[in-house]
Write a protein that holds these residues in place. Sequence first.
Motif, PDB file in Angstrom:
ATOM      1  N   ASN A  79       3.549   8.074   3.544  1.00 32.77           N
ATOM      2  CA  ASN A  79       4.489   8.243   4.655  1.00 32.77           C
ATOM      3  C   ASN A  79       3.981   7.553   5.915  1.00 32.77           C
ATOM      4  O   ASN A  79       4.753   6.901   6.632  1.00 32.77           O
ATOM      5  N   THR A  80       2.689   7.699   6.176  1.00 36.35           N
ATOM      6  CA  THR A  80       2.099   7.050   7.347  1.00 36.35           C
ATOM      7  C   THR A  80       2.223   5.528   7.230  1.00 36.35           C
ATOM      8  O   THR A  80       2.547   4.846   8.209  1.00 36.35           O
ATOM      9  N   SER A  81       2.014   5.015   6.026  1.00 38.48           N
ATOM     10  CA  SER A  81       2.158   3.572   5.809  1.00 38.48           C
ATOM     11  C   SER A  81       3.597   3.137   6.002  1.00 38.48           C
ATOM     12  O   SER A  81       3.868   2.088   6.596  1.00 38.48           O
ATOM     13  N   TRP A  82       4.547   3.943   5.499  1.00 40.03           N
ATOM     14  CA  TRP A  82       5.959   3.596   5.671  1.00 40.03           C
ATOM     15  C   TRP A  82       6.366   3.657   7.142  1.00 40.03           C
ATOM     16  O   TRP A  82       7.209   2.880   7.594  1.00 40.03           O
ATOM     17  N   ILE A  83       5.766   4.572   7.900  1.00 40.13           N
ATOM     18  CA  ILE A  83       6.031   4.621   9.341  1.00 40.13           C
ATOM     19  C   ILE A  83       5.577   3.317   9.992  1.00 40.13           C
ATOM     20  O   ILE A  83       6.275   2.752  10.838  1.00 40.13           O
ATOM     21  N   ALA A  84       4.411   2.832   9.579  1.00 42.34           N
ATOM     22  CA  ALA A  84       3.912   1.552  10.113  1.00 42.34           C
ATOM     23  C   ALA A  84       4.848   0.406   9.746  1.00 42.34           C
ATOM     24  O   ALA A  84       5.148  -0.458  10.584  1.00 42.34           O
ATOM     25  N   ASN A 115      10.394   9.102   7.583  1.00 41.90           N
ATOM     26  CA  ASN A 115       9.040   9.319   7.074  1.00 41.90           C
ATOM     27  C   ASN A 115       8.246  10.320   7.904  1.00 41.90           C
ATOM     28  O   ASN A 115       7.346  10.971   7.383  1.00 41.90           O
ATOM     29  N   ILE A 116       8.593  10.494   9.169  1.00 40.84           N
ATOM     30  CA  ILE A 116       7.985  11.576   9.945  1.00 40.84           C
ATOM     31  C   ILE A 116       8.452  12.913   9.374  1.00 40.84           C
ATOM     32  O   ILE A 116       7.654  13.851   9.207  1.00 40.84           O
ATOM     33  N   MET A 129      -1.266  14.837  -0.377  1.00 40.07           N
ATOM     34  CA  MET A 129      -2.090  14.051   0.555  1.00 40.07           C
ATOM     35  C   MET A 129      -1.799  12.557   0.400  1.00 40.07           C
ATOM     36  O   MET A 129      -1.680  11.839   1.387  1.00 40.07           O
ATOM     37  N   LEU A 130      -1.700  12.110  -0.864  1.00 39.12           N
ATOM     38  CA  LEU A 130      -1.369  10.707  -1.104  1.00 39.12           C
ATOM     39  C   LEU A 130      -0.001  10.369  -0.528  1.00 39.12           C
ATOM     40  O   LEU A 130       0.194   9.302   0.064  1.00 39.12           O
ATOM     41  N   ILE A 158       0.840  -1.196   0.000  1.00 39.46           N
ATOM     42  CA  ILE A 158       0.000   0.000   0.000  1.00 39.46           C
ATOM     43  C   ILE A 158       0.875   1.246   0.000  1.00 39.46           C
ATOM     44  O   ILE A 158       0.626   2.192  -0.757  1.00 39.46           O
ATOM     45  N   ALA A 159       1.907   1.240   0.827  1.00 45.40           N
ATOM     46  CA  ALA A 159       2.824   2.380   0.902  1.00 45.40           C
ATOM     47  C   ALA A 159       3.487   2.632  -0.450  1.00 45.40           C
ATOM     48  O   ALA A 159       3.604   3.774  -0.898  1.00 45.40           O
TER      49      ALA A 159
END
Length: 81
Positions: free
Chosen positions: A39-44, A58-59, A33-34, A12-13
Motif C-alpha cells: 500500500n505504501t508503494s502504491w501511494i508513492a 491505498n491510505i 505487513m506485506l 515492487i508494489a
Amino acid sequence: MDYLQYFGIDWIAMVLTFLAIWQIGNKNKVGFMLMMLGNTSWIAVGYLTGSMAMIIANIIFLTMNLRAIIKWSQPTPEPSS
C-alpha cells in the motif's frame, strides 16, 4: 525507457501485493505487513502519477490492513461450557 518511469516502485508494489495475498491465504499475519508495504508503494506510485484516487484508496487499504493485524493479534475468546 518507460519501465524506469516510476523507479520500479510499481513493480515492487505489485510483487508485495501478490505475496501478501498469498500469505493471507495461508492465514499468516505477515501478509498484512506485506500488504501495508505494498500500500505504501502504491501511494508513492499514486504520487508520481498524480492520482489522488490511488493515494486515497491505498491510505484506506493501509488503515484496513492495520485494523486486520490488530484484530488477528487479539486472543480469541474460548466459548464457555
